[in-house]
Write a protein that holds these residues in place. Structure first.
Motif, PDB file in Angstrom:
ATOM      1  N   GLU A 214      10.509  -7.317  12.581  1.00 29.82           N
ATOM      2  CA  GLU A 214      10.936  -8.145  13.712  1.00 29.82           C
ATOM      3  C   GLU A 214      12.345  -7.764  14.186  1.00 29.82           C
ATOM      4  O   GLU A 214      12.669  -7.922  15.358  1.00 29.82           O
ATOM      5  CB  GLU A 214      10.894  -9.619  13.317  1.00 29.82           C
ATOM      6  CG  GLU A 214       9.473 -10.157  13.134  1.00 29.82           C
ATOM      7  CD  GLU A 214       9.451 -11.570  12.601  1.00 29.82           C
ATOM      8  OE1 GLU A 214      10.546 -12.132  12.362  1.00 29.82           O
ATOM      9  OE2 GLU A 214       8.348 -12.123  12.414  1.00 29.82           O
ATOM     10  N   GLN A 215      13.167  -7.259  13.260  1.00 30.70           N
ATOM     11  CA  GLN A 215      14.530  -6.851  13.601  1.00 30.70           C
ATOM     12  C   GLN A 215      14.601  -5.419  14.124  1.00 30.70           C
ATOM     13  O   GLN A 215      15.677  -4.928  14.464  1.00 30.70           O
ATOM     14  CB  GLN A 215      15.433  -6.964  12.360  1.00 30.70           C
ATOM     15  CG  GLN A 215      15.561  -8.356  11.790  1.00 30.70           C
ATOM     16  CD  GLN A 215      16.658  -9.159  12.454  1.00 30.70           C
ATOM     17  OE1 GLN A 215      16.722  -9.234  13.676  1.00 30.70           O
ATOM     18  NE2 GLN A 215      17.525  -9.739  11.657  1.00 30.70           N
ATOM     19  N   GLY A 216      13.437  -4.726  14.136  1.00 31.85           N
ATOM     20  CA  GLY A 216      13.420  -3.331  14.571  1.00 31.85           C
ATOM     21  C   GLY A 216      13.936  -2.358  13.539  1.00 31.85           C
ATOM     22  O   GLY A 216      14.365  -1.248  13.878  1.00 31.85           O
ATOM     23  N   LEU A 217      13.905  -2.747  12.261  1.00 28.82           N
ATOM     24  CA  LEU A 217      14.400  -1.898  11.173  1.00 28.82           C
ATOM     25  C   LEU A 217      13.237  -1.208  10.465  1.00 28.82           C
ATOM     26  O   LEU A 217      12.080  -1.617  10.601  1.00 28.82           O
ATOM     27  CB  LEU A 217      15.192  -2.751  10.162  1.00 28.82           C
ATOM     28  CG  LEU A 217      16.378  -3.539  10.737  1.00 28.82           C
ATOM     29  CD1 LEU A 217      16.938  -4.489   9.684  1.00 28.82           C
ATOM     30  CD2 LEU A 217      17.473  -2.597  11.229  1.00 28.82           C
ATOM     31  N   ASN A 218      13.558  -0.169   9.690  1.00 25.46           N
ATOM     32  CA  ASN A 218      12.512   0.522   8.928  1.00 25.46           C
ATOM     33  C   ASN A 218      11.971  -0.379   7.831  1.00 25.46           C
ATOM     34  O   ASN A 218      12.661  -1.265   7.324  1.00 25.46           O
ATOM     35  CB  ASN A 218      13.055   1.824   8.330  1.00 25.46           C
ATOM     36  CG  ASN A 218      14.170   1.587   7.327  1.00 25.46           C
ATOM     37  OD1 ASN A 218      15.186   0.972   7.656  1.00 25.46           O
ATOM     38  ND2 ASN A 218      14.010   2.063   6.103  1.00 25.46           N
ATOM     39  N   THR A 219      10.702  -0.161   7.469  1.00 22.58           N
ATOM     40  CA  THR A 219      10.059  -0.965   6.425  1.00 22.58           C
ATOM     41  C   THR A 219       9.826  -0.109   5.179  1.00 22.58           C
ATOM     42  O   THR A 219      10.054   1.106   5.192  1.00 22.58           O
ATOM     43  CB  THR A 219       8.719  -1.537   6.927  1.00 22.58           C
ATOM     44  OG1 THR A 219       7.896  -0.463   7.391  1.00 22.58           O
ATOM     45  CG2 THR A 219       8.954  -2.525   8.072  1.00 22.58           C
ATOM     46  N   PHE A 220       9.363  -0.753   4.110  1.00 23.17           N
ATOM     47  CA  PHE A 220       9.231  -0.088   2.815  1.00 23.17           C
ATOM     48  C   PHE A 220       7.781  -0.109   2.323  1.00 23.17           C
ATOM     49  O   PHE A 220       6.998  -0.975   2.709  1.00 23.17           O
ATOM     50  CB  PHE A 220      10.126  -0.773   1.772  1.00 23.17           C
ATOM     51  CG  PHE A 220      11.554  -0.921   2.213  1.00 23.17           C
ATOM     52  CD1 PHE A 220      12.320   0.192   2.538  1.00 23.17           C
ATOM     53  CD2 PHE A 220      12.136  -2.179   2.330  1.00 23.17           C
ATOM     54  CE1 PHE A 220      13.633   0.058   2.958  1.00 23.17           C
ATOM     55  CE2 PHE A 220      13.446  -2.321   2.743  1.00 23.17           C
ATOM     56  CZ  PHE A 220      14.192  -1.201   3.060  1.00 23.17           C
ATOM     57  N   VAL A 221       7.453   0.842   1.458  1.00 22.89           N
ATOM     58  CA  VAL A 221       6.130   0.894   0.843  1.00 22.89           C
ATOM     59  C   VAL A 221       6.280   0.700  -0.663  1.00 22.89           C
ATOM     60  O   VAL A 221       7.338   0.934  -1.237  1.00 22.89           O
ATOM     61  CB  VAL A 221       5.419   2.246   1.128  1.00 22.89           C
ATOM     62  CG1 VAL A 221       5.215   2.439   2.614  1.00 22.89           C
ATOM     63  CG2 VAL A 221       6.197   3.420   0.534  1.00 22.89           C
ATOM     64  N   LEU A 222       5.197   0.266  -1.294  1.00 20.96           N
ATOM     65  CA  LEU A 222       5.150   0.142  -2.747  1.00 20.96           C
ATOM     66  C   LEU A 222       4.376   1.331  -3.284  1.00 20.96           C
ATOM     67  O   LEU A 222       3.198   1.511  -2.982  1.00 20.96           O
ATOM     68  CB  LEU A 222       4.472  -1.170  -3.147  1.00 20.96           C
ATOM     69  CG  LEU A 222       4.363  -1.453  -4.656  1.00 20.96           C
ATOM     70  CD1 LEU A 222       5.745  -1.480  -5.299  1.00 20.96           C
ATOM     71  CD2 LEU A 222       3.644  -2.774  -4.903  1.00 20.96           C
ATOM     72  N   ARG A 223       5.064   2.160  -4.064  1.00 19.75           N
ATOM     73  CA  ARG A 223       4.449   3.393  -4.565  1.00 19.75           C
ATOM     74  C   ARG A 223       4.739   3.521  -6.065  1.00 19.75           C
ATOM     75  O   ARG A 223       5.581   4.304  -6.492  1.00 19.75           O
ATOM     76  CB  ARG A 223       5.008   4.587  -3.799  1.00 19.75           C
ATOM     77  CG  ARG A 223       4.179   5.857  -3.975  1.00 19.75           C
ATOM     78  CD  ARG A 223       4.848   7.040  -3.339  1.00 19.75           C
ATOM     79  NE  ARG A 223       4.972   6.891  -1.913  1.00 19.75           N
ATOM     80  CZ  ARG A 223       5.643   7.750  -1.138  1.00 19.75           C
ATOM     81  NH1 ARG A 223       6.245   8.786  -1.674  1.00 19.75           N
ATOM     82  NH2 ARG A 223       5.722   7.552   0.166  1.00 19.75           N
ATOM     83  N   PRO A 224       4.036   2.745  -6.901  1.00 21.09           N
ATOM     84  CA  PRO A 224       4.380   2.699  -8.326  1.00 21.09           C
ATOM     85  C   PRO A 224       3.792   3.844  -9.138  1.00 21.09           C
ATOM     86  O   PRO A 224       2.811   4.470  -8.739  1.00 21.09           O
ATOM     87  CB  PRO A 224       3.755   1.370  -8.764  1.00 21.09           C
ATOM     88  CG  PRO A 224       2.544   1.255  -7.881  1.00 21.09           C
ATOM     89  CD  PRO A 224       2.933   1.862  -6.555  1.00 21.09           C
ATOM     90  N   HIS A 225       4.411   4.103 -10.303  1.00 18.26           N
ATOM     91  CA  HIS A 225       3.743   4.890 -11.332  1.00 18.26           C
ATOM     92  C   HIS A 225       2.577   4.036 -11.829  1.00 18.26           C
ATOM     93  O   HIS A 225       2.773   2.895 -12.248  1.00 18.26           O
ATOM     94  CB  HIS A 225       4.700   5.184 -12.489  1.00 18.26           C
ATOM     95  CG  HIS A 225       5.604   6.353 -12.246  1.00 18.26           C
ATOM     96  ND1 HIS A 225       6.360   6.480 -11.107  1.00 18.26           N
ATOM     97  CD2 HIS A 225       5.864   7.454 -13.002  1.00 18.26           C
ATOM     98  CE1 HIS A 225       7.060   7.612 -11.171  1.00 18.26           C
ATOM     99  NE2 HIS A 225       6.769   8.223 -12.308  1.00 18.26           N
ATOM    100  N   CYS A 226       1.372   4.577 -11.769  1.00 18.18           N
ATOM    101  CA  CYS A 226       0.196   3.757 -12.049  1.00 18.18           C
ATOM    102  C   CYS A 226      -0.903   4.621 -12.639  1.00 18.18           C
ATOM    103  O   CYS A 226      -1.245   5.663 -12.083  1.00 18.18           O
ATOM    104  CB  CYS A 226      -0.288   3.097 -10.751  1.00 18.18           C
ATOM    105  SG  CYS A 226      -1.731   2.043 -10.919  1.00 18.18           S
ATOM    106  N   GLY A 227      -1.433   4.202 -13.789  1.00 23.68           N
ATOM    107  CA  GLY A 227      -2.558   4.917 -14.383  1.00 23.68           C
ATOM    108  C   GLY A 227      -2.175   6.184 -15.112  1.00 23.68           C
ATOM    109  O   GLY A 227      -3.037   7.007 -15.403  1.00 23.68           O
TER     110      GLY A 227
END
Length: 404
Positions: A214-227
């Motif tokens: 909503e603020q026009g800023l970059n967003t983040f992803v969740l990319r875990p060590h998994c498995g």
């Protein structure tokens, strides 16, 4: 430490993996201490120390200079937030801005070690909610009003997401009770389960991303060590909550989950050389099987200073994989294309690398002049996936009629 500079050599540093690290995560972690001394890790590999992380920044800037010279290698290294105290974010951002550790070749991931139990035992935290507050409160504040911390605001423009890291083989209850404690009630000295960490990271990130969008800023992803190790519940949590995952080795033991990852086309960054030293011998690595079945896998490095021997660790991963598994040039290019698609680099950069229509599924989105992947390979992947989808929806519709 009573060590003369002339005595130092590779063997004395003892920071490279060896046969003793296999299935011994404690000995692997000990390799982060040059000459077996934790003081040297503080001096050279920390952003927050008496020297304000000067040596660490110098090392990173040397790497950035090499990346600029090589032109075609782009990296997503990790910086740690331990969640022991709220000011960690300010200190990290101040270090990054002061030392200018940014580059078009670099996007940062923030890794969050699952070490609540250690901090709780040391009385640094009262409950798990404090752990979450230390991680997310500064981010909410600066996202709502960037002027509260300009340095953190600038630093976050170079951050693409979060990683959850620790030894997955630690014993835990992977199937917690239905009545699970809330974070402010989790005062136990034992660690919450993997899925508990992942869910609360995901829940907070979802709200944070909405505010930033909503603020026009970059967003983040969740990319875990998994498995990489551990029970199937880790992969289930990753499937439900993560955009893509690292390792995913345990999918080889759970065909149903493997099929779900295929249908959802969740990207998996795999590091066979790292796995070879820690959990699974190279010839048993499932990457070629996953790749042949159509899962979205990519080759990546993991702790290259420990597991690789040359100045181009990613080239080591590709060249050894090509030799060991007889990969064709088409296979290699498809793996490289997958790595670009799953990366956190900007849309405009991906257009330059893959073609203007890369977001379009199937051969219509493939620019062979840029990807070097034949249209027939992309068409095969796309049509096979659509065929699987039709089979599934056809079966479900048939069952629906029978039930009625």
């Amino acid at each position: 430490m009573y060590i003369d500079v002339h005595d130092l050599n590779v063997d004395l540093h003892d920071v490279h993996e060896d046969r003793n690290t296999f299935h011994r995560f404690d000995k692997f972690n000990a390799k982060y201490n040059p000459v077996g001394a934790s003081q040297l890790r503080e001096v050279f590999l920390k952003t927050d120390n008496y020297m304000d992380g000067e040596y660490f920044a110098t090392i990173i800037k040397e790497v950035i200079a090499e990346l600029a010279e090589s032109k075609y290698t782009y990296v997503e290294p990790r910086l740690s937030i331990y969640c022991k105290r709220a000011e960690e974010w300010s200190r990290l951002a101040s270090w990054a801005i002061r030392h200018e550790v940014h580059s078009p070749h670099v996007r940062w991931l923030v890794q969050v070690p699952r070490l609540y139990d250690i901090y709780r035992n040391k009385r640094l935290l009262k409950n798990f909610q404090e752990f979450l507050n230390n991680l997310f409160d500064p981010l909410f504040q600066v996202s709502i009003n960037p002027s509260t911390n300009i340095e953190l605001h600038k630093f976050l423009t170079h951050v693409i997401g979060f990683d959850s890291v620790d030894d997955e083989s630690k014993p835990e209850n992977p199937y917690p009770n239905e009545i699970m404690k809330r974070p402010d009630e989790w005062r136990d000295e034992k660690n919450p389960p993997y899925a508990y960490y992942l869910y609360y990271m995901y829940a907070n990130m979802t709200v944070l991303n909405q505010i930033r969008k909503e603020q026009g800023l970059n967003t983040f992803v969740l990319r875990p060590h998994c498995g990489e190790a551990g029970p199937s519940a880790h992969l289930s949590a990753g499937f439900l909550l993560a955009q893509n995952v690292s390792h995913g080795l345990m999918l080889r033991k759970f065909p149903v989950l493997q099929y779900l990852y295929y249908l959802a086309q969740i990207y998996i960054a795999m590091s066979p050389l790292s796995n070879n030293s820690l959990f699974l011998r190279y010839h048993r690595n499932p990457l070629p099987d996953f790749f042949a079945r159509g899962l979205c896998v990519a080759l990546s490095t993991d702790d290259p200073l420990q597991f690789h021997y040359t100045r181009e660790p990613l080239m080591e991963e590709y060249s050894i994989a090509a030799q060991a598994w007889k990969l064709s040039s088409c296979d290699m290019c498809e793996l490289a294309r997958n790595s670009v698609l799953m990366s956190g680099f900007p849309h405009e950069m991906k257009q330059r690398w893959l073609g203007a229509q890369y977001v379009v599924a199937g051969p219509a989105g493939n620019d062979i002049a840029r990807t070097n992947v034949p249209d027939v390979r992309v068409a095969y992947r796309h049509e096979t996936l659509l065929h699987e989808m039709r089979n599934l929806f056809g079966v479900s519709a048939h069952l629906h009629l029978i039930l009625h």
